[in-house]
Scaffold this motif. Structure first.
Motif, PDB file in Angstrom:
ATOM      1  N   GLY A  24       5.558 -29.686  25.058  1.00 42.93           N
ATOM      2  CA  GLY A  24       6.886 -29.996  25.578  1.00 42.93           C
ATOM      3  C   GLY A  24       7.757 -28.787  25.807  1.00 42.93           C
ATOM      4  N   TYR A  25       7.137 -27.620  25.998  1.00 46.52           N
ATOM      5  CA  TYR A  25       7.914 -26.389  26.145  1.00 46.52           C
ATOM      6  C   TYR A  25       7.436 -25.578  27.349  1.00 46.52           C
ATOM      7  CZ  TYR A  25       9.829 -27.367  21.549  1.00 46.52           C
ATOM      8  OH  TYR A  25      10.473 -27.961  20.498  1.00 46.52           O
ATOM      9  N   PHE A  26       8.248 -24.616  27.742  1.00 40.27           N
ATOM     10  CA  PHE A  26       7.882 -23.702  28.820  1.00 40.27           C
ATOM     11  C   PHE A  26       8.636 -22.391  28.617  1.00 40.27           C
ATOM     12  CE2 PHE A  26      11.899 -25.243  30.192  1.00 40.27           C
ATOM     13  CZ  PHE A  26      12.422 -24.347  31.125  1.00 40.27           C
ATOM     14  N   VAL A  27       8.210 -21.345  29.307  1.00 40.53           N
ATOM     15  CA  VAL A  27       8.899 -20.055  29.268  1.00 40.53           C
ATOM     16  C   VAL A  27       9.718 -19.937  30.536  1.00 40.53           C
ATOM     17  CG1 VAL A  27       8.639 -17.544  29.157  1.00 40.53           C
ATOM     18  CG2 VAL A  27       7.046 -19.024  27.907  1.00 40.53           C
ATOM     19  N   ASN A  28      11.036 -19.837  30.386  1.00 43.15           N
ATOM     20  CA  ASN A  28      11.898 -19.822  31.569  1.00 43.15           C
ATOM     21  C   ASN A  28      11.952 -18.440  32.207  1.00 43.15           C
ATOM     22  OD1 ASN A  28      13.668 -18.269  30.047  1.00 43.15           O
ATOM     23  ND2 ASN A  28      15.150 -19.913  29.743  1.00 43.15           N
ATOM     24  N   SER A  29      12.764 -18.293  33.240  1.00 46.08           N
ATOM     25  CA  SER A  29      12.840 -17.050  34.003  1.00 46.08           C
ATOM     26  C   SER A  29      13.422 -15.904  33.191  1.00 46.08           C
ATOM     27  CB  SER A  29      13.685 -17.263  35.267  1.00 46.08           C
ATOM     28  OG  SER A  29      14.999 -17.698  34.929  1.00 46.08           O
ATOM     29  N   GLU A  30      14.097 -16.214  32.085  1.00 45.34           N
ATOM     30  CA  GLU A  30      14.676 -15.186  31.219  1.00 45.34           C
ATOM     31  C   GLU A  30      13.769 -14.877  30.032  1.00 45.34           C
ATOM     32  OE1 GLU A  30      18.596 -16.380  30.143  1.00 45.34           O
ATOM     33  OE2 GLU A  30      19.309 -16.473  32.208  1.00 45.34           O
ATOM     34  N   GLN A  32      12.497 -16.890  27.831  1.00 48.48           N
ATOM     35  CA  GLN A  32      12.852 -17.653  26.642  1.00 48.48           C
ATOM     36  C   GLN A  32      12.024 -18.933  26.572  1.00 48.48           C
ATOM     37  OE1 GLN A  32      16.906 -18.228  27.808  1.00 48.48           O
ATOM     38  NE2 GLN A  32      17.662 -16.498  26.606  1.00 48.48           N
ATOM     39  N   ILE A  33      11.679 -19.343  25.352  1.00 50.83           N
ATOM     40  CA  ILE A  33      10.960 -20.600  25.155  1.00 50.83           C
ATOM     41  C   ILE A  33      11.975 -21.737  25.123  1.00 50.83           C
ATOM     42  CG2 ILE A  33       9.498 -21.913  23.579  1.00 50.83           C
ATOM     43  CD1 ILE A  33       8.329 -19.277  22.623  1.00 50.83           C
ATOM     44  N   ARG A  34      11.804 -22.689  26.036  1.00 53.07           N
ATOM     45  CA  ARG A  34      12.755 -23.796  26.149  1.00 53.07           C
ATOM     46  C   ARG A  34      12.024 -25.131  26.255  1.00 53.07           C
ATOM     47  NH1 ARG A  34      15.577 -20.761  24.216  1.00 53.07           N
ATOM     48  NH2 ARG A  34      17.535 -19.844  24.958  1.00 53.07           N
ATOM     49  N   GLN A  35      12.747 -26.208  25.910  1.00 53.30           N
ATOM     50  CA  GLN A  35      12.190 -27.555  25.980  1.00 53.30           C
ATOM     51  C   GLN A  35      12.160 -28.030  27.436  1.00 53.30           C
ATOM     52  OE1 GLN A  35      14.044 -30.343  23.245  1.00 53.30           O
ATOM     53  NE2 GLN A  35      14.544 -28.683  21.800  1.00 53.30           N
ATOM     54  N   ILE A  36      11.061 -28.649  27.814  1.00 53.96           N
ATOM     55  CA  ILE A  36      10.947 -29.173  29.181  1.00 53.96           C
ATOM     56  C   ILE A  36      11.996 -30.254  29.430  1.00 53.96           C
ATOM     57  CG2 ILE A  36       9.466 -30.456  30.772  1.00 53.96           C
ATOM     58  CD1 ILE A  36       7.061 -29.053  29.503  1.00 53.96           C
ATOM     59  N   PRO A  39      16.132 -28.134  29.066  1.00 56.46           N
ATOM     60  CA  PRO A  39      15.918 -26.724  29.402  1.00 56.46           C
ATOM     61  C   PRO A  39      16.918 -25.752  28.783  1.00 56.46           C
ATOM     62  CG  PRO A  39      15.743 -28.113  31.358  1.00 56.46           C
ATOM     63  CD  PRO A  39      16.281 -28.973  30.267  1.00 56.46           C
ATOM     64  N   SER A  40      18.045 -26.250  28.308  1.00 56.09           N
ATOM     65  CA  SER A  40      19.041 -25.366  27.702  1.00 56.09           C
ATOM     66  C   SER A  40      18.812 -25.179  26.203  1.00 56.09           C
ATOM     67  CB  SER A  40      20.450 -25.915  27.935  1.00 56.09           C
ATOM     68  OG  SER A  40      20.604 -27.190  27.311  1.00 56.09           O
ATOM     69  N   GLU A  41      17.845 -25.909  25.636  1.00 53.45           N
ATOM     70  CA  GLU A  41      17.620 -25.853  24.194  1.00 53.45           C
ATOM     71  C   GLU A  41      16.255 -25.257  23.878  1.00 53.45           C
ATOM     72  OE1 GLU A  41      18.358 -29.471  22.152  1.00 53.45           O
ATOM     73  OE2 GLU A  41      20.166 -29.964  23.326  1.00 53.45           O
ATOM     74  N   GLY A  42      16.206 -24.521  22.745  1.00 54.25           N
ATOM     75  CA  GLY A  42      14.977 -23.877  22.316  1.00 54.25           C
ATOM     76  C   GLY A  42      14.134 -24.767  21.422  1.00 54.25           C
ATOM     77  N   PHE A  43      13.330 -24.135  20.577  1.00 54.37           N
ATOM     78  CA  PHE A  43      12.394 -24.876  19.741  1.00 54.37           C
ATOM     79  C   PHE A  43      13.129 -25.697  18.691  1.00 54.37           C
ATOM     80  CE2 PHE A  43       9.654 -24.902  15.865  1.00 54.37           C
ATOM     81  CZ  PHE A  43       8.703 -25.778  16.352  1.00 54.37           C
ATOM     82  N   ARG A  57       2.934 -28.498  13.858  1.00 52.91           N
ATOM     83  CA  ARG A  57       3.421 -28.396  15.232  1.00 52.91           C
ATOM     84  C   ARG A  57       3.967 -26.999  15.511  1.00 52.91           C
ATOM     85  NH1 ARG A  57       8.558 -29.440  17.066  1.00 52.91           N
ATOM     86  NH2 ARG A  57       8.791 -29.942  19.296  1.00 52.91           N
ATOM     87  N   ARG A  58       4.693 -26.456  14.560  1.00 54.55           N
ATOM     88  CA  ARG A  58       5.217 -25.095  14.727  1.00 54.55           C
ATOM     89  C   ARG A  58       4.084 -24.089  14.838  1.00 54.55           C
ATOM     90  NH1 ARG A  58       8.057 -22.838   9.648  1.00 54.55           N
ATOM     91  NH2 ARG A  58       5.869 -22.902   9.013  1.00 54.55           N
ATOM     92  N   GLU A  59       3.037 -24.273  14.059  1.00 56.72           N
ATOM     93  CA  GLU A  59       1.903 -23.356  14.107  1.00 56.72           C
ATOM     94  C   GLU A  59       1.222 -23.402  15.469  1.00 56.72           C
ATOM     95  OE1 GLU A  59      -1.081 -20.663  13.411  1.00 56.72           O
ATOM     96  OE2 GLU A  59       0.871 -20.949  12.458  1.00 56.72           O
ATOM     97  N   ALA A  60       1.127 -24.574  16.075  1.00 49.84           N
ATOM     98  CA  ALA A  60       0.545 -24.677  17.416  1.00 49.84           C
ATOM     99  C   ALA A  60       1.377 -23.896  18.431  1.00 49.84           C
ATOM    100  CB  ALA A  60       0.448 -26.150  17.831  1.00 49.84           C
ATOM    101  N   LEU A  61       2.715 -23.988  18.313  1.00 53.48           N
ATOM    102  CA  LEU A  61       3.584 -23.237  19.217  1.00 53.48           C
ATOM    103  C   LEU A  61       3.460 -21.732  18.969  1.00 53.48           C
ATOM    104  CD1 LEU A  61       5.842 -23.616  21.406  1.00 53.48           C
ATOM    105  CD2 LEU A  61       7.466 -23.270  19.549  1.00 53.48           C
ATOM    106  N   ASP A  62       3.391 -21.336  17.688  1.00 56.55           N
ATOM    107  CA  ASP A  62       3.226 -19.911  17.353  1.00 56.55           C
ATOM    108  C   ASP A  62       1.933 -19.363  17.944  1.00 56.55           C
ATOM    109  OD1 ASP A  62       5.589 -19.914  15.994  1.00 56.55           O
ATOM    110  OD2 ASP A  62       4.710 -19.977  13.989  1.00 56.55           O
ATOM    111  N   GLU A  63       0.881 -20.164  17.934  1.00 51.54           N
ATOM    112  CA  GLU A  63      -0.391 -19.708  18.505  1.00 51.54           C
ATOM    113  C   GLU A  63      -0.265 -19.521  20.019  1.00 51.54           C
ATOM    114  OE1 GLU A  63      -4.299 -18.471  18.922  1.00 51.54           O
ATOM    115  OE2 GLU A  63      -2.952 -18.536  17.189  1.00 51.54           O
TER     116      GLU A  63
END
Length: 447
Positions: A24-30, A32-36, A39-43, A57-63
């Motif tokens: 449920g996340y993506f890396v935006n143009s800046e 930054q890791i943001r929620q799909i 988009p204005s909020e992080g993890f 779940r956090r470990e999966a994102l860290d990987e």
């Protein structure tokens, strides 16, 4: 006496895909890791009532982030090397470090030694989510160092647990998330020989690469600069305390960020002199970045960073404060840390509750000033003279330097620096001379 009335519920582990989009996340143009969905909020860590689910779940994102960084390290010309030498990643217990591909060709080498809880190449997970992945990782540090023609050696003090199941070394947080809630670390199966702790890791890595850094037969080969953080600095200081004679011809400067070492860890007089003249400590402090802070712990001069978290110091102070000082060392190694004379008694009065004494800062006869010994004599006339000097703003002479109170005062610092420049080259005052004057050496933060 207690009796179990209900069987313990054993939940099956919940697996999460190592995929940003599926999480449920993506890396935006800046960067930054943001929620799909937002988009204005992080993890968001707390998404489930069961803590274990959040942890995995956090470990999966860290990987996911680790895989992004692996790609970027390659793009920056760094390669993973696995130690001990000859180890086969995936089957043999080993620890990865990063070495720039141009290490053998450059004249200057930046050796980065991080803390004991971070992944390889990471300064701050908090900063990776905020300003961006490159900012919170070491990518930004690497890029600016490369512009200054540094080769790079990045140690790995955080991934100190080896997981046979995962086939790699991981941090304790990753180990805990990937195995079970209360994992037992087997000191044989889950440790890498020669890298069981931070001190052994530093000793093993530097022992392995020193032939590429310091040359042979005492001939100087490269200029080495250390950028260290937390326990990584402690491990380096302990190593250099024993091996400094072998390295001192090559080491140009050292930066210690929120280090855990103290004066008691240094027994080598040569290392003590080096820390006084060619090292700086940067700590969590509210004053503007680069402001001198009277602090006795590290032997070296100490400066503020305007940060409230230790992990954010390097990402926010490297470009504007630390790297310029490394450049100053290169231009004028003998004058990079100007000596200033500090009346520690007055400093103690400014630091409420620090020290718990009210005596003179002058060492007793025969005492080593580096031990910070103080007597209990209270010379009323001497105190009156110091008060007049502070209030009247008289010009600083050599005697006035001894009476300076607060180096964070810009006017006092400027006048003191002028006197130092007129009376002699900074750094030329010997320990014996300081002892005779009854003062100790500090630093003036000119950045």
């Amino acid at each position: 006496m207690f009796r179990r009335i209900k069987p313990i519920e054993h939940r099956e582990e919940v697996d999460f895909p190592v995929d940003l989009k599926k999480l449920g996340y993506f890396v935006n143009s800046e960067d930054q890791i943001r929620q799909i969905g937002k988009p204005s909020e992080g993890f968001d860590y707390h998404v489930h009532r069961v803590e274990r689910v959040n942890e995995r779940r956090r470990e999966a994102l860290d990987e996911c982030v680790r895989r992004i960084l692996d790609t970027r390290f390659v793009e920056e010309g760094l390669t993973k090397h696995f130690l001990p030498p000859g180890s086969n990643p995936g089957t043999d217990p080993c620890v990865p470090i990063l070495i720039s591909n141009d290490l053998d060709d450059v004249e200057k080498v930046l050796v980065i030694i991080g803390n004991t809880h971070d992944d390889l190449g990471v300064w701050s997970v908090r900063e990776m989510e905020g300003p961006g992945i490159n900012h919170g990782s070491m990518i930004s540090t690497i890029r600016s160092a490369k512009k200054e023609k540094f080769g790079l050696l990045i140690l790995n003090c955080g991934q100190n647990v080896y997981s046979p199941e995962m086939g790699r070394a991981v941090t304790y947080r990753s180990w805990k998330a990937a195995t079970k809630p209360s994992p037992h670390i087997d000191e044989v199966k889950n440790r890498v020989p020669g890298h069981e702790n931070v001190q052994k890791h530093i000793e093993s890595v530097l022992g392995e690469v020193k032939g590429r850094l310091i040359g042979k037969d005492g001939k100087k080969k490269k200029k080495i600069y250390f950028l260290t953080y937390g326990w990584g600095c402690w491990g380096l200081v302990k190593y250099l305390d024993v091996n400094f004679a072998e390295w001192k011809a090559n080491i140009e400067a050292l930066i210690a960020v929120e280090s855990t070492h103290t004066a008691a860890d240094v027994t080598s007089s040569d290392l003590r002199h080096f820390l006084t003249t060619r090292a700086r400590a940067y700590i969590v402090h509210s004053d503007p970045p680069g402001t001198f802070i009277p602090d006795k712990r590290f032997i070296c001069q100490t400066f503020s960073t305007a940060q409230i978290y230790s992990e954010t110091i390097v990402p926010n102070a490297w470009q504007d404060v630390m790297l310029p000082w490394f450049k100053r060392v290169e231009e004028d190694p003998e004058g990079c840390n100007p000596v200033i004379l500090v009346d520690w008694e007055s400093v103690e009065r400014l630091q409420e509750g620090w020290g718990g004494y009210s005596g003179s800062a002058k060492p007793k006869g025969g005492d080593d000033p580096d031990k910070w010994a103080f007597d209990d004599d209270d010379d009323e006339d001497d105190h009156d003279r110091k008060a007049e000097l502070r209030e009247g703003g008289d010009a600083f002479g050599e005697e006035g330097l001894e009476d300076m109170v607060d180096l964070r005062d810009a006017e006092q610092a400027a006048r003191a620096d002028k006197v130092l420049q007129e009376n002699g080259r900074p750094g030329t005052v010997t320990d014996d001379g300081l002892k005779e004057m009854g003062v100790v050496s500090g630093a003036l933060g000119i950045l």
